[in-house]
Design a protein around this motif. Structure first.
Motif, mmCIF file in Angstrom:
data_model
loop_
_atom_site.group_PDB
_atom_site.id
_atom_site.type_symbol
_atom_site.label_atom_id
_atom_site.label_comp_id
_atom_site.label_asym_id
_atom_site.label_seq_id
_atom_site.Cartn_x
_atom_site.Cartn_y
_atom_site.Cartn_z
ATOM 1 N N ARG A 52 0.864 -1.165 0.000
ATOM 2 C CA ARG A 52 0.000 0.000 0.000
ATOM 3 C C ARG A 52 0.901 1.216 0.000
ATOM 4 O O ARG A 52 1.956 1.226 0.632
ATOM 5 N N SER A 71 -3.083 0.975 -4.035
ATOM 6 C CA SER A 71 -2.572 -0.389 -3.987
ATOM 7 C C SER A 71 -2.907 -1.050 -5.317
ATOM 8 O O SER A 71 -3.985 -0.816 -5.873
ATOM 9 N N GLU A 73 -3.862 -3.863 -5.672
ATOM 10 C CA GLU A 73 -4.943 -4.809 -5.413
ATOM 11 C C GLU A 73 -6.326 -4.152 -5.384
ATOM 12 O O GLU A 73 -7.324 -4.839 -5.250
ATOM 13 N N TRP A 74 -6.367 -2.834 -5.494
ATOM 14 C CA TRP A 74 -7.628 -2.109 -5.434
ATOM 15 C C TRP A 74 -8.011 -1.614 -6.816
ATOM 16 O O TRP A 74 -7.161 -1.379 -7.671
ATOM 17 N N ARG A 78 -7.938 5.368 -2.786
ATOM 18 C CA ARG A 78 -8.842 5.670 -1.673
ATOM 19 C C ARG A 78 -8.392 7.002 -1.087
ATOM 20 O O ARG A 78 -7.259 7.134 -0.625
ATOM 21 N N ASP A 116 -8.969 -4.961 3.768
ATOM 22 C CA ASP A 116 -9.027 -5.902 2.652
ATOM 23 C C ASP A 116 -9.760 -7.165 3.071
ATOM 24 O O ASP A 116 -9.731 -7.556 4.240
#
Length: 137
Positions: A52, A71, A73-74, A78, A116
């Motif tokens: 992150r 990230s 993974e997102w 945010r 997560d």
């Protein structure tokens, strides 16, 4: 008017330190919003699983508080409370330049948004595959 955005980031390991401070200059239209900027430069830091990156306005984290977190993974960045993703870059730049610093957080809980989801059944398989590939090098 254009804004020169100076990107820098943390190093993530000793081998990565030799390339520090990882500076990259990018030019944006001054009407570009903070939200668009963060979305467009989200791929600048290393894309590592579990990583992150807190996004700071300035040349380092000492110059201010984080405005967003990204990230790989997102689906997207945010934004933290108090950050205005609709603010144009001209309002943030000083003499036509804006620093953006990425601070590395290994496997930490996100600063913004929900945590997560838990591990999936594919996670152990991916780990075994990575080990198998590493042994064959």
């Amino acid at each position: 008017m254009t804004v020169n955005v100076v990107l820098t980031r943390d190093s993530v390991c000793m081998g990565d330190d030799s390339l520090a401070p990882h500076r990259q200059d990018v030019t944006f239209d001054g009407a570009t919003t903070l939200g668009d900027l963060v979305t467009r430069v989200a791929d600048y830091p290393l894309r590592m699983r579990g990583a992150r990156w807190a996004v700071f306005l300035g040349r380092n984290r000492a110059e201010g508080s984080p405005v967003a977190e990204v990230s790989p993974e997102w689906a997207g960045p945010r934004f933290l409370a108090g950050a205005d993703p609709l603010l144009p870059l001209t309002a943030l730049a000083v003499d036509g330049e804006l620093g953006v610093y990425f601070q590395y957080h290994p496997g930490s809980v996100p600063l913004a948004g929900p945590p997560d989801p838990g591990r999936t059944a594919l996670d152990p398989l991916a780990g075994r595959l990575a080990l198998w590939l590493a042994e064959r090098r």
